[in-house]
Motif scaffolding. Structure first.
Motif, PDB file in Angstrom:
ATOM      1  N   GLY A 186       0.818  -1.197   0.000  1.00  0.00           N
ATOM      2  CA  GLY A 186       0.000   0.000   0.000  1.00  0.00           C
ATOM      3  C   GLY A 186       0.855   1.252   0.000  1.00  0.00           C
ATOM      4  O   GLY A 186       2.072   1.176  -0.218  1.00  0.00           O
ATOM      5  N   PRO A 187       0.225   2.404   0.205  1.00  0.00           N
ATOM      6  CA  PRO A 187      -1.182   2.620   0.561  1.00  0.00           C
ATOM      7  C   PRO A 187      -2.106   2.560  -0.648  1.00  0.00           C
ATOM      8  O   PRO A 187      -1.661   2.691  -1.786  1.00  0.00           O
ATOM      9  CB  PRO A 187      -1.169   4.030   1.169  1.00  0.00           C
ATOM     10  N   ALA A 188      -3.390   2.391  -0.353  1.00  0.00           N
ATOM     11  CA  ALA A 188      -4.380   2.224  -1.409  1.00  0.00           C
ATOM     12  C   ALA A 188      -4.877   3.558  -1.932  1.00  0.00           C
ATOM     13  O   ALA A 188      -4.914   4.557  -1.217  1.00  0.00           O
ATOM     14  CB  ALA A 188      -5.562   1.404  -0.893  1.00  0.00           C
ATOM     15  N   MET A 189      -5.298   3.528  -3.194  1.00  0.00           N
ATOM     16  CA  MET A 189      -6.031   4.624  -3.804  1.00  0.00           C
ATOM     17  C   MET A 189      -7.491   4.185  -3.844  1.00  0.00           C
ATOM     18  O   MET A 189      -7.803   3.145  -4.432  1.00  0.00           O
ATOM     19  CB  MET A 189      -5.501   4.898  -5.215  1.00  0.00           C
ATOM     20  N   SER A 214     -14.867   6.534  -4.840  1.00  0.00           N
ATOM     21  CA  SER A 214     -15.880   7.217  -4.040  1.00  0.00           C
ATOM     22  C   SER A 214     -16.643   6.267  -3.124  1.00  0.00           C
ATOM     23  O   SER A 214     -17.265   6.700  -2.150  1.00  0.00           O
ATOM     24  CB  SER A 214     -16.866   7.946  -4.963  1.00  0.00           C
ATOM     25  N   LYS A 215     -16.592   4.972  -3.435  1.00  0.00           N
ATOM     26  CA  LYS A 215     -17.274   3.985  -2.610  1.00  0.00           C
ATOM     27  C   LYS A 215     -16.356   3.355  -1.566  1.00  0.00           C
ATOM     28  O   LYS A 215     -16.759   2.454  -0.843  1.00  0.00           O
ATOM     29  CB  LYS A 215     -17.854   2.890  -3.497  1.00  0.00           C
ATOM     30  N   GLY A 216     -15.114   3.818  -1.528  1.00  0.00           N
ATOM     31  CA  GLY A 216     -14.170   3.267  -0.575  1.00  0.00           C
ATOM     32  C   GLY A 216     -13.476   2.011  -1.038  1.00  0.00           C
ATOM     33  O   GLY A 216     -12.772   1.360  -0.264  1.00  0.00           O
ATOM     34  N   GLU A 217     -13.672   1.648  -2.321  1.00  0.00           N
ATOM     35  CA  GLU A 217     -13.040   0.457  -2.867  1.00  0.00           C
ATOM     36  C   GLU A 217     -11.636   0.795  -3.372  1.00  0.00           C
ATOM     37  O   GLU A 217     -11.416   1.847  -3.988  1.00  0.00           O
ATOM     38  CB  GLU A 217     -13.866  -0.113  -4.018  1.00  0.00           C
ATOM     39  N   ALA A 218     -10.689  -0.113  -3.128  1.00  0.00           N
ATOM     40  CA  ALA A 218      -9.327   0.085  -3.615  1.00  0.00           C
ATOM     41  C   ALA A 218      -9.301  -0.127  -5.127  1.00  0.00           C
ATOM     42  O   ALA A 218      -9.701  -1.180  -5.622  1.00  0.00           O
ATOM     43  CB  ALA A 218      -8.370  -0.884  -2.933  1.00  0.00           C
ATOM     44  N   VAL A 219      -8.860   0.880  -5.868  1.00  0.00           N
ATOM     45  CA  VAL A 219      -8.774   0.770  -7.326  1.00  0.00           C
ATOM     46  C   VAL A 219      -7.334   0.652  -7.796  1.00  0.00           C
ATOM     47  O   VAL A 219      -7.070   0.288  -8.940  1.00  0.00           O
ATOM     48  CB  VAL A 219      -9.443   1.973  -8.008  1.00  0.00           C
ATOM     49  N   ALA A 220      -6.388   0.974  -6.935  1.00  0.00           N
ATOM     50  CA  ALA A 220      -4.961   0.867  -7.252  1.00  0.00           C
ATOM     51  C   ALA A 220      -4.199   1.225  -5.993  1.00  0.00           C
ATOM     52  O   ALA A 220      -4.788   1.691  -5.004  1.00  0.00           O
ATOM     53  CB  ALA A 220      -4.571   1.813  -8.396  1.00  0.00           C
ATOM     54  N   SER A 221      -2.910   0.967  -6.008  1.00  0.00           N
ATOM     55  CA  SER A 221      -2.071   1.538  -4.966  1.00  0.00           C
ATOM     56  C   SER A 221      -1.712   2.951  -5.375  1.00  0.00           C
ATOM     57  O   SER A 221      -1.707   3.291  -6.564  1.00  0.00           O
ATOM     58  CB  SER A 221      -0.800   0.709  -4.773  1.00  0.00           C
ATOM     59  N   ARG A 277      -0.102  -4.927  -9.364  1.00  0.00           N
ATOM     60  CA  ARG A 277      -0.405  -6.153  -8.635  1.00  0.00           C
ATOM     61  C   ARG A 277      -1.268  -5.893  -7.406  1.00  0.00           C
ATOM     62  O   ARG A 277      -1.748  -6.837  -6.777  1.00  0.00           O
ATOM     63  CB  ARG A 277       0.893  -6.836  -8.215  1.00  0.00           C
ATOM     64  N   TYR A 278      -1.440  -4.603  -7.039  1.00  0.00           N
ATOM     65  CA  TYR A 278      -2.155  -4.289  -5.807  1.00  0.00           C
ATOM     66  C   TYR A 278      -3.614  -4.725  -5.871  1.00  0.00           C
ATOM     67  O   TYR A 278      -4.168  -5.231  -4.893  1.00  0.00           O
ATOM     68  CB  TYR A 278      -2.049  -2.788  -5.525  1.00  0.00           C
ATOM     69  N   VAL A 279      -4.262  -4.512  -7.016  1.00  0.00           N
ATOM     70  CA  VAL A 279      -5.673  -4.914  -7.156  1.00  0.00           C
ATOM     71  C   VAL A 279      -5.849  -6.119  -8.071  1.00  0.00           C
ATOM     72  O   VAL A 279      -6.925  -6.716  -8.112  1.00  0.00           O
ATOM     73  CB  VAL A 279      -6.546  -3.750  -7.658  1.00  0.00           C
ATOM     74  N   ASN A 293      -2.356 -10.667 -11.066  1.00  0.00           N
ATOM     75  CA  ASN A 293      -1.631 -10.903 -12.310  1.00  0.00           C
ATOM     76  C   ASN A 293      -1.172  -9.611 -12.976  1.00  0.00           C
ATOM     77  O   ASN A 293      -0.768  -9.600 -14.131  1.00  0.00           O
ATOM     78  CB  ASN A 293      -2.485 -11.710 -13.296  1.00  0.00           C
ATOM     79  N   GLY A 294      -1.223  -8.496 -12.234  1.00  0.00           N
ATOM     80  CA  GLY A 294      -0.798  -7.220 -12.782  1.00  0.00           C
ATOM     81  C   GLY A 294       0.721  -7.083 -12.853  1.00  0.00           C
ATOM     82  O   GLY A 294       1.476  -7.872 -12.285  1.00  0.00           O
ATOM     83  N   TRP A 295       1.168  -6.048 -13.566  1.00  0.00           N
ATOM     84  CA  TRP A 295       2.586  -5.712 -13.689  1.00  0.00           C
ATOM     85  C   TRP A 295       2.792  -4.295 -13.151  1.00  0.00           C
ATOM     86  O   TRP A 295       1.833  -3.591 -12.837  1.00  0.00           O
ATOM     87  CB  TRP A 295       3.036  -5.795 -15.158  1.00  0.00           C
ATOM     88  N   PHE A 296       4.033  -3.868 -13.025  1.00  0.00           N
ATOM     89  CA  PHE A 296       4.292  -2.468 -12.723  1.00  0.00           C
ATOM     90  C   PHE A 296       3.825  -1.622 -13.910  1.00  0.00           C
ATOM     91  O   PHE A 296       3.905  -2.060 -15.072  1.00  0.00           O
ATOM     92  CB  PHE A 296       5.781  -2.231 -12.470  1.00  0.00           C
ATOM     93  N   VAL A 297       3.341  -0.422 -13.630  1.00  0.00           N
ATOM     94  CA  VAL A 297       2.764   0.426 -14.672  1.00  0.00           C
ATOM     95  C   VAL A 297       3.391   1.820 -14.627  1.00  0.00           C
ATOM     96  O   VAL A 297       3.462   2.446 -13.567  1.00  0.00           O
ATOM     97  CB  VAL A 297       1.230   0.549 -14.505  1.00  0.00           C
ATOM     98  N   ILE A 298       3.842   2.285 -15.783  1.00  0.00           N
ATOM     99  CA  ILE A 298       4.236   3.677 -15.980  1.00  0.00           C
ATOM    100  C   ILE A 298       3.069   4.350 -16.698  1.00  0.00           C
ATOM    101  O   ILE A 298       2.570   3.837 -17.696  1.00  0.00           O
ATOM    102  CB  ILE A 298       5.518   3.776 -16.820  1.00  0.00           C
ATOM    103  N   ARG A 299       2.650   5.510 -16.198  1.00  0.00           N
ATOM    104  CA  ARG A 299       1.398   6.107 -16.699  1.00  0.00           C
ATOM    105  C   ARG A 299       1.515   7.628 -16.786  1.00  0.00           C
ATOM    106  O   ARG A 299       2.071   8.263 -15.880  1.00  0.00           O
ATOM    107  CB  ARG A 299       0.248   5.722 -15.775  1.00  0.00           C
ATOM    108  N   SER A 300       0.991   8.171 -17.870  1.00  0.00           N
ATOM    109  CA  SER A 300       0.816   9.617 -18.012  1.00  0.00           C
ATOM    110  C   SER A 300      -0.653   9.903 -18.249  1.00  0.00           C
ATOM    111  O   SER A 300      -1.247   9.366 -19.206  1.00  0.00           O
ATOM    112  CB  SER A 300       1.625  10.160 -19.199  1.00  0.00           C
ATOM    113  N   VAL A 301      -1.260  10.715 -17.406  1.00  0.00           N
ATOM    114  CA  VAL A 301      -2.680  11.035 -17.532  1.00  0.00           C
ATOM    115  C   VAL A 301      -2.871  12.084 -18.632  1.00  0.00           C
ATOM    116  O   VAL A 301      -2.094  13.038 -18.742  1.00  0.00           O
ATOM    117  CB  VAL A 301      -3.226  11.552 -16.189  1.00  0.00           C
TER     118      VAL A 301
END
Length: 827
Positions: free
Chosen positions: A184-187, A190-197, A232-234, A237-245
């Motif tokens: 963690g920590p989790a992201m 609005s419902k309090g569900e973890a969608v990502a770290s 992998r947080y949620v 089978n996930g991988w590390f992710v590099i992301r640009s919004v």
């Protein structure tokens, strides 16, 4: 001629400067290349399985993939993916241009993976171009992203975790270490569900593995910050992710990345020596396949060494290798050491590379080779049982609350589709009695597909009849539902497993009046659960009359029972009938009543008034063959001889089956027609086998081709036994060697877990969350990263490379081992 062309090709590669490549170049395979680094763009087709978008291969390892716009921070298997509209390459400008759009209207794939898209529609263009030592990726949108989706749409690239554990990263003013497990920590939404770290860091430029010369890669964003997340947080089978919004209001040049992988000058992949991880029988053809970098222009001389008891090695043979030519991205040599037949331990050496040790011995296939399939894999996969192994419990008594009728007009997330009717007397949600018996979990998903159940029983039946196996290492008690591994019970293990497969198929037919399509979890949370299958449900039948939390001795208020699906599929039904007809033969004298029921079901299905054409025609022939072999009834003989044209036209599919029946059919004219026509099939197989240096056809689509090659080998056994003057036995041994390590790519492991010096000991089975394996399970095998990179990662969540399955996945391998031993030992 092949060798002359290879030498000419190598000369041209050098002349065009591949050994001194200072800039990325778009090559004829339509990907970018510089030294030992490749950047692919939208050549692969399976982003759900980490194969798609922009991908990076560095010095023989795929380090990044799925560079594309996504609608989630760290997408999982069922998240939206775009439709690729077109892809254009321009070698002159070193540019690849790809047009894409959300949503993809074909994403349901005729029932597979239904995805709920948000109300978001847009098109975009990705341009990937070479610029010296870098690759520049830009994204143009057809319109800005609506305000309500700002922050959701971003350009992602996934990094394979297995190469990064313990390695470091630098992003902006922050640095860190790639963790072994997700933290963690989790992201939260609005419902309090973890969608990502939460992102590990933000910044304009990330450096991945700066300390590793072969792996260092820099990505710089020109249009906003980069985030580093752990997928992998949620999703396990996930991988590390590099992301640009994608920023609010942006459209043209909404994303611009500069990707700069470090290129090691003059890097070449090490030669890979492919030999069987088990070894060879003395009289067997023995050929080491040596895989070379395409820039290797001076082949060495391979040699065979024999080990003695003091660890010393003696060279017993060296010879100039045969140049096979180019396959995928490698050149291949063949080193034939068939002449060496003295028993002992050996290894092959080529330059500075050395293979693992292997045996040449008359008993090479007689212990610790096929036995783990019967001793471990099949028992562990048994549903509706508790499976013990001395101190260990593989899983508790599971799914005794099977099953409720699936809802109609329903598209299940794993591909099952229930039409407008249940096709039975049961209504949706009704409990269907009698389905909590027999069957095997298939194999990482815990479901029971009818073709997997009947198909597994069938290949075991074929093996039992062909090789007369009498093996007892397991106690199986159908009354107490308890399995004890490594506790003989005086019964033939193979017959007990055949019985277990027959029980579930017959129970479905008896209780519904038709075959089931499959039995599977209706809830996605249950479906993705890993570990002990007994925890997937409470084992009590759901009763809607009970209040929340109430339960009785047999029922509960929890609707966690699996669903049973049905379908109208004549080809599958007739194929299952064929399987049951064969199974009935071997159950005679072991479980007479069940054997009788198998035959009754097979006959009932066969007698249906199906429209017979295409696949249905071949399936009807298959059923007639097995029913005739079982009963000898003239009805089935007459159907076969009366449909000679269909037999001859379907020889690609039924040739291996009809050959077994010809002596009993005893019709000289019919036999002569089959023999004459089947020569074309032999020629076709010879051509297919010559496509690769491995002597078997390798044409993977998504899944690795291991299962197909095993099935190919089994069919070759029956073709060779029926027509030894027309077909060769070589493909049988080549198929077995392929599974045991003689396959493309740097990973030379046996696909059969726990078999051989090196094997698939991290696999996609029920214990994949532990990065473990089940002995005797056979992985799907080496996949193809398009267009030319063979890959077999030691990663437990790539189903297309490491998944176990039922329906012959492991038992076909067992069959090939027994066949090879029989053919060379003369038993």
């Amino acid at each position: 001629m092949k060798r002359k062309l290879l030498i000419l090709g190598l000369t041209l590669l050098t002349a065009y400067g591949y050994s001194q490549q200072s800039s990325f170049v778009l090559n004829k395979q339509e990907y970018f290349e510089r030294e030992g680094v490749n950047v692919m763009a939208y050549q692969d087709i399976y982003p759900e399985g980490h194969q798609g978008g922009v991908a990076v291969i560095m010095h023989g390892r795929r380090v990044a993939t799925n560079g594309d716009l996504r609608l989630d921070e760290t997408p999982g298997q069922w998240q939206p993916i775009p439709k690729q509209v077109d892809r254009k390459t321009d070698i002159g400008s070193n540019t690849i241009t790809v047009n894409l759009a959300y949503p993809d209207p074909a994403i349901n794939r005729k029932g597979y993976n239904p995805i709920e898209y948000p109300d978001l529609n847009f098109a975009y263009t990705v341009k990937v171009r070479a610029s010296g030592e870098s690759i520049i990726v830009t994204v143009d949108l057809d319109k800005p992203i609506p305000k309500e989706f700002i922050g959701k749409v971003g350009f992602n690239m996934e990094l394979y975790p297995g190469w990064l554990y313990g390695k470091t990263w630098m992003l902006g003013n922050t640095s860190g270490i790639f963790p072994r497990q997700a933290n963690g920590p989790a992201m939260l939404d609005s419902k309090g569900e973890a969608v990502a770290s939460k992102p590990m860091a933000y910044g304009k430029k990330i450096v991945v593995a700066p300390e590793e010369e072969l792996q260092r890669m820099t990505i710089e964003s020109k249009k906003g910050d980069i985030q580093l997340l752990d997928g992998r947080y949620v999703h396990n089978n996930g991988w590390f992710v590099i992301r640009s919004v994608v920023a609010e209001g942006s459209a043209k040049n909404a994303v611009e990345w500069v990707i700069t992988p470090n290129c090691v000058k003059d890097w070449r992949s090490n030669p890979v020596i492919h030999v069987s991880q088990i070894g060879y029988l003395p009289g067997q053809e023995k050929v080491a396949i040596i895989e070379l970098d395409k820039k290797d222009t001076a082949p060495a001389v391979p040699a065979l060494f024999k080990l003695d008891e003091n660890g010393e090695s003696l060279e017993v043979l060296n010879a100039k290798p045969e140049s096979w030519g180019t396959f995928l991205r490698y050149n291949y040599l063949k080193f034939n050491f068939t002449s060496v037949s003295k028993e002992g331990l050996y290894f092959v050496k080529y330059g500075s590379q050395q293979s693992q040790p292997f045996r040449i011995a008359a008993d090479a296939f007689q212990r610790n080779v096929w036995q783990p399939v019967l001793e471990y894999f099949l028992p562990v996969q048994m549903c509706h049982m508790r499976v013990n192994e001395k101190y260990r419990v593989w899983h508790g008594l599971c799914h005794m609350d099977d099953a409720r009728m699936a809802p109609v007009d329903y598209n299940h997330f794993d591909g099952y589709v229930q039409g407008k009717s249940t096709l039975t007397a049961y209504n949706p949600g009704d409990y269907v009695p009698g389905l909590n018996t027999g069957g095997w979990h298939d194999a990482g998903d815990y479901d029971l597909r009818v073709e997997s159940q009947s198909g597994e029983a069938y290949i075991l039946t074929m093996a039992f009849e062909a090789f007369n196996i009498n093996y007892d290492e397991t106690s199986i008690d159908q009354k107490t539902h308890i399995v004890e591994i490594h506790q003989p019970d005086g019964k033939n293990d193979m017959l007990q497993q055949i019985e277990h497969g027959a029980l579930t198929v017959v129970a479905g037919y008896k209780n519904m009046g038709r075959l089931y399509r499959g039995i599977i979890e209706g809830d996605k949370r249950q479906y993705v659960m890993l570990g002990d299958g007994s925890t997937m449900s409470d084992g009590l039948f759901y009763d809607s009359k009970l209040k929340t939390g109430e339960r009785t001795g047999t029922a509960s208020s929890v609707p966690d029972d699996r669903w049973v699906f049905t379908e109208d599929n004549p080809a599958r039904e007739l194929t299952t009938a064929a399987h049951l007809a064969a199974v009935s033969r071997v159950l005679k004298g072991f479980n007479d009543n069940l054997g009788k029921e198998c035959l009754e079901v097979a006959k009932a299905i066969y007698s249906h008034d199906y429209k017979v054409s295409g696949r249905v025609a071949n399936a009807k022939l298959h059923a007639a063959i097995e029913l005739f072999l079982t009963t000898g009834d003239e009805e089935y003989r007459n159907y076969l001889t009366g449909n000679k044209t269909a037999v001859l036209e379907g020889l690609n599919q039924v040739g291996w089956l009809i050959g077994r029946a010809l002596p009993k059919i005893n019709n000289a004219e019919f036999t002569a027609s089959v023999r004459s026509s089947i020569k074309v099939l032999s020629d076709d197989i010879t051509k297919l086998s010559a496509e690769t240096p491995f002597g078997v056809p390798y044409r993977p689509h998504i899944w690795g081709a291991g299962w197909d090659i095993q099935s190919f080998g089994v069919r070759q056994y029956y073709l060779y036994k029926a027509f030894p003057d027309i077909f060769s036995s070589a493909p049988i041994f080549n198929a077995l060697n392929f599974i045991l390590g003689v396959h493309p790519g740097e990973n030379t492991s046996s696909f059969a877990s726990g078999v051989g010096v090196r094997s698939a000991t991290i696999a996609y089975g029920i214990n994949r969350a532990d990065e473990s394996y089940i002995p005797g399970g056979v992985a799907s095998g080496t996949a193809l990263i398009r267009p030319d990179f063979p890959e077999l990662l030691d990663w437990p969540y790539l189903w297309q490379q490491q998944e176990y399955v039922m329906g012959g996945g492991s038992s076909n391998y067992m069959f090939l081992v027994l066949a090879a031993d029989q053919l060379l030992s003369g038993k």
